[in-house]
Design an enzyme around this catalytic site. Structure first.
Site, PDB file in Angstrom:
ATOM      1  N   ASP A  71       0.981  -1.177   0.000  1.00 32.45           N
ATOM      2  CA  ASP A  71      -0.028   0.044   0.000  1.00 32.45           C
ATOM      3  C   ASP A  71       0.764   1.322   0.043  1.00 32.45           C
ATOM      4  O   ASP A  71       1.716   1.320   0.765  1.00 32.45           O
ATOM      5  CB  ASP A  71      -0.776  -0.038   1.362  1.00 32.45           C
ATOM      6  CG  ASP A  71      -1.558  -1.079   1.489  1.00 32.45           C
ATOM      7  OD1 ASP A  71      -1.546  -2.101   0.882  1.00 32.45           O
ATOM      8  OD2 ASP A  71      -2.087  -1.073   2.800  1.00 32.45           O
ATOM      9  N   GLU A 253     -10.539  -2.439   4.486  1.00 30.50           N
ATOM     10  CA  GLU A 253      -9.196  -1.976   4.836  1.00 30.50           C
ATOM     11  C   GLU A 253      -8.745  -0.504   4.188  1.00 30.50           C
ATOM     12  O   GLU A 253      -9.962  -0.190   3.153  1.00 30.50           O
ATOM     13  CB  GLU A 253      -8.267  -2.780   4.094  1.00 30.50           C
ATOM     14  CG  GLU A 253      -8.053  -4.231   4.698  1.00 30.50           C
ATOM     15  CD  GLU A 253      -6.920  -5.004   4.108  1.00 30.50           C
ATOM     16  OE1 GLU A 253      -6.442  -5.783   4.990  1.00 30.50           O
ATOM     17  OE2 GLU A 253      -6.622  -5.062   2.811  1.00 30.50           O
TER      18      GLU A 253
END
Ligand code: FRU
Length: 540
Positions: A71, A253
């Site tokens: 990420d 998420e």
């Protein structure tokens, strides 16, 4: 100094008797110096030649020099620099104890790698999170008038996981007073303890003008939790969102929440992003969005259907930049260009994963619905090198474009403006090579879909989840505009000014060196087609 050995060799027969210890020493030193020169020069030449030139290495996308990345984290703009931190494991090309890697860009196109910003500590690994500039020094971390850059992240405690506990994720903060180069962790971490929820992570923090306080949005299993704080240090629970809204095929998420102006009316709405794994529209991980209002306490959603920011398989965990340069009101986003289904297995050896090309988000209102569109940032123009253009041309069948465009098929930007009277069955592009790999991207009027078909790729043995046909609902009435970015191992498609977005990876057994225009069904007219050769962002 290098003439000594030559001179000695030339005269060596005549002057044998005169060679003494002094000469031998000089010869030895000269040889050593020549060797050092050759070796260091070779190293230098190699570093130039080898720089980001491995097979599949993205040329216009950010990827770490080596090892594992996932990420994007802590994206914040400060003093002319767009910061990009990222989930990084520097010891392997497979996910491991997470830390924050770091890079900066002044133009969202070229990136400078910086040392790792945040390392794990006794509280845990450093999972995803965000960063803000605390302009009003609410945290008290400022010094000499320098506002702190504050990172808010999740601590993931592997020891507590092993011990079978469920409260292993907490939120911590750290600050930097030197433009993100060095960081001090807050001594009283964690600032937000775990309330007894297994998945409790990925805080995104922003300043809420109207209520004059910080808001934190984070993912808690199947919902979003919102907290508020006057100082980034003490957090109070505000509300939950989403347990019964949106897609729930997997865990939630990396959320985000921000205001945007609707293009058509200028009216403000709040957009929430939530990534989900699994449960994406084409399998595995993907990012959904909600549009509604936020009053400083609670998010109220106005959209009813599940909406995705990207229908391709390879755009995940994207969140937006905090802040921007003066006068630039764009909402900028970058995503992780992979999918948890196969991210650890894709066939790259030195590094794993890249980010999407940075994009601008645009909120449109159409047919009584909201559409969160995205387009590559306009800074893409900085890397356009050569252009090949075609205009006003009718097409009845597909045709081979290989050799027509005078440059390679990657990195390449394609801008197509196409019109038709009757819906085409299939209109798009095919990339291929002599090894038999094929990748197709096309619109099908008959189905009302846009497709990326990577089932024709040969190099797929690394994962059963990789090959496949990925579809997005898309209806283009009288024609369409396409902007396509092709890199060494990725394709990003933006249709009708960002209303359609698809991002997919590919790993052909050999470079794609053939391109075919696909046209089946009815005739179409190319109003304009522009092909730009793009310059590598890593070239020196
Ligand atoms: C999303 C994610 C986050 C987590 C991070 C760990 O890809 O699972 O939820 O913070 O990756 O690397």
């Amino acid at each position: 100094m290098f003439f000594y050995p030559k001179l000695l060799i030339r005269n060596s027969f005549k002057m044998k008797s005169r060679i003494n210890f002094f000469h031998v020493t000089i010869i030895f030193i000269s040889i050593v110096l020549v060797a050092v020169y050759v070796v260091s020069n070779k190293k230098h030449m190699n570093s130039k030649i080898d720089y980001y030139t491995e097979q599949y290495r993205p040329q216009i996308h950010f990827s770490p020099k080596s090892q594992w990345m996932n990420d994007p984290n802590g994206m914040v703009f400060y003093e002319g620099e767009y910061h990009l931190f990222y989930q990084y494991y520097p010891d392997s090309t497979i996910w491991g104890p997470m830390q924050w890697g770091h890079a900066v860009s002044r133009d969202l196109t070229h990136w400078e790698h910086l040392p790792i910003a945040l390392y794990p500590d006794s509280l845990g690994y450093i999972f995803s999170g965000s960063a803000v500039i605390d302009w009003n020094n609410t945290s008290g971390f400022a010094s000499n008038g320098i506002p702190p850059m504050v990172a808010v992240f999740t601590y993931h405690n592997a020891e507590r996981v092993k011990a079978g506990k469920i409260d292993f994720q907490t939120q911590g903060i750290a600050y930097s007073l030197d433009k993100g180069r060095t960081w001090t962790k807050y001594a009283e971490n964690p600032v937000l303890k775990n309330p007894g929820i297994k998945d409790f992570r990925d805080p995104k923090v922003f300043w809420h003008e109207e209520t004059n306080r910080w808001i934190m949005i984070l993912a808690a299993q199947d919902r979003i939790k919102l907290y508020s704080s006057p100082d980034l240090l003490c957090w109070k629970f505000e509300s939950d969102f989403g347990a019964k809204t949106g897609a729930h095929g997997g865990v939630w998420e990396c959320p985000d929440l921000f205001p945007m102006k609707i293009v058509e009316s200028g009216k403000q709405k709040w957009v929430m992003l939530v990534s989900i794994i699994p449960g994406g529209p084409n399998g595995g991980s993907a990012t959904q969005y909600f549009v509604g209002d936020f009053d400083g306490n609670k998010f109220t959603c106005e959209t009813t259907e599940t909406k995705w920011i990207d229908y391709g398989k390879d755009n995940y965990a994207g969140v937006t930049w905090s802040g921007n340069s003066v006068g630039d009101s764009r909402k900028l986003i970058i995503g992780w260009m992979s999918n948890w289904e196969y991210a650890t297995k894709v066939p790259t050896n030195k590094w794993r994963s890249a980010m999407t090309f940075p994009r601008e988000l645009i909120l449109k209102r159409k047919e009584n619905d909201f559409h969160l569109c995205s387009l590559p940032v306009k800074e893409l123009e900085l890397i356009r090198e050569q252009c090949y253009a075609v205009s006003n041309q009718g097409i009845e069948d597909g045709f081979d474009m290989t050799g027509v465009i005078p440059f390679k098929t990657s990195p390449l930007e394609i801008n197509l403006d196409i019109k038709w009277e009757h819906q085409p069955q299939k209109i798009g592009l095919k990339l291929s090579n002599l090894a038999g790999d094929e990748l197709e991207v096309f619109y099908s009027g008959a189905n009302g879909t846009f497709t990326i078909d990577r089932s024709g790729l040969k190099n797929i043995s690394f994962s059963n989840d990789f090959s496949g046909i990925h579809e997005a609902p898309f209806i283009a009435k009288e024609g369409m505009k396409l902007q396509i970015l092709i890199d060494e191992s990725s394709i990003e498609v933006f249709g009708n000014n960002g209303e359609l977005v698809m991002t997919d990876l590919f790993f052909p057994s050999d470079d794609f060196d053939q391109m075919t225009m696909i046209c089946e069904g009815n005739n179409i007219s190319i109003i304009e087609a522009k092909f730009y050769k793009l310059k590598s962002i890593w070239s020196e």
